[in-house]
Design an enzyme around this catalytic site. Sequence first.
Site, PDB file in Angstrom:
ATOM      1  N   SER A  66      18.799  64.870  47.135  1.00 23.61           N
ATOM      2  CA  SER A  66      18.828  66.165  47.821  1.00 23.61           C
ATOM      3  C   SER A  66      17.637  66.990  47.352  1.00 23.61           C
ATOM      4  CB  SER A  66      20.166  66.874  47.555  1.00 23.61           C
ATOM      5  OG  SER A  66      20.249  68.067  48.312  1.00 23.61           O
ATOM      6  N   THR A  67      17.867  68.154  46.777  1.00 24.21           N
ATOM      7  CA  THR A  67      16.785  69.041  46.379  1.00 24.21           C
ATOM      8  C   THR A  67      15.809  68.335  45.433  1.00 24.21           C
ATOM      9  OG1 THR A  67      18.382  70.850  46.488  1.00 24.21           O
ATOM     10  CG2 THR A  67      16.260  71.324  45.459  1.00 24.21           C
TER      11      THR A  67
ATOM     12  N   HIS B  82      19.250  64.697  51.907  1.00 28.90           N
ATOM     13  CA  HIS B  82      19.625  65.912  52.614  1.00 28.90           C
ATOM     14  C   HIS B  82      18.355  66.551  53.176  1.00 28.90           C
ATOM     15  CE1 HIS B  82      23.305  66.261  49.718  1.00 28.90           C
ATOM     16  NE2 HIS B  82      23.488  65.357  50.668  1.00 28.90           N
TER      17      HIS B  82
ATOM     18  N   MET C  37      21.154  69.281  44.233  1.00 22.53           N
ATOM     19  CA  MET C  37      22.165  70.288  43.901  1.00 22.53           C
ATOM     20  C   MET C  37      23.526  69.820  44.397  1.00 22.53           C
ATOM     21  SD  MET C  37      22.061  73.298  42.432  1.00 22.53           S
ATOM     22  CE  MET C  37      23.148  74.720  42.165  1.00 22.53           C
TER      23      MET C  37
ATOM     24  N   ASP D 278      27.451  65.742  45.935  1.00 22.16           N
ATOM     25  CA  ASP D 278      27.515  64.711  46.971  1.00 22.16           C
ATOM     26  C   ASP D 278      27.005  63.388  46.402  1.00 22.16           C
ATOM     27  OD1 ASP D 278      27.840  63.484  49.463  1.00 22.16           O
ATOM     28  OD2 ASP D 278      25.839  64.060  50.144  1.00 22.16           O
TER      29      ASP D 278
END
Length: 353
Positions: free
Chosen positions: A169-170, A195, A288, A291
């Site tokens: 993600s991030t 993401h 973050m 997930d």
Amino acid sequence: MQGSKIRVIVVDDSALMRQMLTTILSSDPGIEVVGTAPDPLVAREKIKALNPDVLTLDVEMPRMDGLAFLEKLMTLRPMPVVMVSSLTERGAEVTMKALELGAVDVFCKPSDIAEGGLMAHGRELIDKVKSAALARVRPLGDRPASAAPRLSVTTIYKSTDRLVAIGSSTGGVEALRDIILALPADSPPIVVTQHIPPKFSASFAQRLDGLAAVRVKEAAEGERLVAGHVFIAPGDRHLAVRRSGAQLITHVYDGPLVTGHKPSVNVLFHSVAEACGAKAVGVILTGMGRDGAEGLLAMRQAGAATIGEDEGSCVVYGMPKAAYELGAVERELPLSRIADEVLRLCRADGARG
């Protein structure tokens, strides 16, 4: 961060957009917009004077190219940057380059800004700024060069029948780029859930495909997972893996958010655990939230090897931490060692440990 509030500077050439972004961010008690700027030249002076924690940066602005400004910023004064982009092909292309240069995240301007669409997405922007404030941003260093010309796929990894699943993600765009560019042309098949906003996933895949020795593409429904290929989940669809006879194929579908996301890392990992069992390697990278934690645990319980990016190399040590605390991570490694370890585990004689 100075004090209890996250200090933000908003950079956008539109006065209306600066006002709207300021209103949204200021509505959260944990954020203070300490300044705004219409272009990077003004932003440079504001950054020196106000020392913000996070910068929101419009992708396309006059007077100075946003990417050139970002590159200088990440070289001379690294700080968390959230790109603000339109959902256009040009916007996606520039934003992906910005993420490769070290921007932490991207917020997409909705198409119905005039009808209040931007305000409706205010919580998303606030969450991205708060996540960015937690990010570890390092100076822009050397990046992997373009890989050697593609070679015909050999049987070194193909014969092991292994599948690699990666979730991020991030900070994941930069991390995935480092891993994928380190792979040889005969790597095992790889499926990725990052993401990322819709339309951006295709641009991301195309950029990597032009640099990597492996083939990289946005996943479509029913594609065979073959050696030398990387399949990236579309930004608005779940990616799963299933069996069709002796073959593994992609399953790309719409559906509700899972663990707050679509695409969801948990969806991918759970499907790989069911379809591949011990014949898989799971990797969870910077991001973050949590997930992917439960899905990676399912993979480990099914016999798969599992790797988590360690805290020291993560931009945000959220998803890997959640997976580690759940017992899903067999081994934590810095980003620089993950590609080699994945390949080692996928060799026929790759031993665990």
